[in-house]
Motif scaffolding. Structure first.
Motif: not given
Ligand code: FAD
Length: 403
Positions: A51, A61, A64-65, A68, A355, A362
């Motif tokens: 991240s 992106q 997701l990063t 997560s 993924l 992610r």
């Protein structure tokens, strides 16, 4: 025959997270896993969580990063699961003047978009990671990047899903899937048949095989990733580590479908590096990405190249022999983008997959975004980029088209 409102196939990080979040929405969900939870890529990866923050205008992106990373933090800090999560920060080391120029431009572009990265001199980098070779030219520092134990984290999500009411059935190999005339799906497994109103494909590199059971071409291919580990040693490595070599190579040429491989058609195009020290004391490194069919046998030549690359950054590794090696299959889509959402040509059929090489970091948010979209019927706007409609086709049409 048993029934469920929603069946998820695949007990990796994506399926476990989808099950957890669907259970939180109060949905009656069953997860089917052919072996143990985390027996695919989610159990054998390096445990790096990438991240650089949400930024000023979060795209897929960033969701997701950064999303997560927050979920990993919640699992460790609030939900009582020790997944060995820590926000360690990450260093991407710079070997050449060309890489330095590339990283300088990259850091300034990322900072301009509100991301948290910094270009360090090698002296500054060595104050964080003393074993770095002083001859390196610097490093990109990402303070938010984190790490966790892959098996513990994936199993924790599955356990949390069960606590929330989901059924997690391991040892259930899905062998056939058929739509039912009245709606929903009949899912045949090695241990009996399950009937579901909706079906989620979360089978990692094996999504294409599940798709084929439904006469669908799901363009996700297996890409072998491999790693090596030292025996446990005292604390020596504090960040997660990578190298700018592949970042620059893939910036110049992503290389085709699927993109971002290190070896293409048997020829090495770049070296890639990631690694960290686990709580057990083992130092683990890896990097290669190659289409090698369904093989999970590590390639010793690739391991040697990777070890050499790691030693260039961290010379002390030369004194630590390789204690074990392993490999796993990463789920790469052909355009490099994930597939998260509804498959439009079938009723109540969903997927969270593709993924690729960063699905551990992610996967929790990918599973959440899928669960939220399925529950509400409305995908989050950022999922437009991951819409499966762009690439999932009828198998017969793909065959005619020559794929
Ligand atoms: C060596 C290596 C290093 C990596 N390092 C990192 C890293 O540091 N950071 C990072 O973010 N990512 C990393 N990755 C990538 C990451 O591991 C994957 O992207 C991610 O785990 C994919 O998760 P998934 O849930 O989609 O698939 P998987 O974890 O592969 O899960 C799919 C599951 O589906 C099950 N399944 C398949 N077919 C069936 C069937 N017919 N019936 C029932 N069950 C079935 C499988 O058994 C498996 O458990 C790495 C991968 C590898 C291989």
């Amino acid at each position: 025959m048993t029934d469920a409102e929603i069946v998820i196939v695949g007990g990796g990080i994506a399926g476990a997270s989808a099950a957890y979040h669907l259970a939180r929405h109060g949905r009656r969900v069953t997860l089917l896993e052919r072996a143990e939870v985390a027996s695919g890529a989610s159990g054998v990866n390096a445990g790096q969580i990438d991240s650089i923050g949400w930024g000023d205008a979060p795209d897929l992106q960033a969701h997701l990063t950064a999303g997560s990373q927050e979920l990993f933090e919640t699992v460790q800090l609030e939900l009582g699961e020790d997944i060995e999560f820590r926000r360690s920060g990450a260093l991407q080391v710079i070997h050449t003047a060309e890489q330095l120029e590339f990283e300088r431009a990259r850091v300034s572009a990322l900072c301009a978009r509100g991301h948290r990265v910094e270009l360090l001199t090698i002296r500054e980098a060595r104050s964080l990671e003393p074993e770095l070779d002083p001859a390196l030219l610097g490093a990109m520092y990402s303070p938010l990047r984190s790490q966790a134990d892959p098996v513990k984290a994936t199993r924790a999500l599955a356990r949390l899903a069960e606590r929330g009411g989901a059924r997690v059935l391991t040892g259930h190999d899905v062998t056939a899937v058929a739509p039912r005339p009245a709606g929903g799906y009949e899912i045949r497994t090695s241990r009996g048949t399950v009937v579901a109103g909706a079906l989620v494909l979360a089978a990692g590199a094996w999504c294409s095989r599940l798709g084929a059971m439904l006469d669908l071409d799901v363009p996700i291919v297996p890409v072998r990733g491999q790693m090596w580990a030292t025996a446990p040693v005292p604390p020596s490595l504090f960040q997660t580590m990578s190298s700018a070599e592949s970042a620059l190579a893939w910036h110049r040429d992503r290389g085709g479908a699927p993109p971002d491989l290190t070896i293409r058609d048997g020829v090495r195009v770049t070296r890639h590096l990631y690694g960290r020290q686990r709580r057990s004391g083992e130092i683990v490194f890896g990097g290669d990405r190659e289409q090698a069919g369904w093989s999970t046998a590590p390639d010793p030549a690739g391991i040697a190249v990777n070890r050499g690359h790691a030693i260039e950054a961290l010379p002390f590794l030369a004194g630590l022999p390789v204690a074990r090696t392993w490999a796993g299959l990463m789920p790469f889509s052909l355009d490099g983008r994930p597939l998260i959402g509804r498959i439009p040509s079938r009723q109540d059929l969903w997927i969270v997959g593709g993924l690729a090489s960063s699905g551990f970091g992610r996967g929790p948010m990918a599973g959440k975004l899928l669960a939220d979209a399925l529950h509400t019927g409305t995908p989050a706007p950022v999922l437009a980029e991951a819409d499966p409609a762009r690439c999932v086709r009828e198998l017969a049409a793909s065959r005619e088209g020559g794929r």
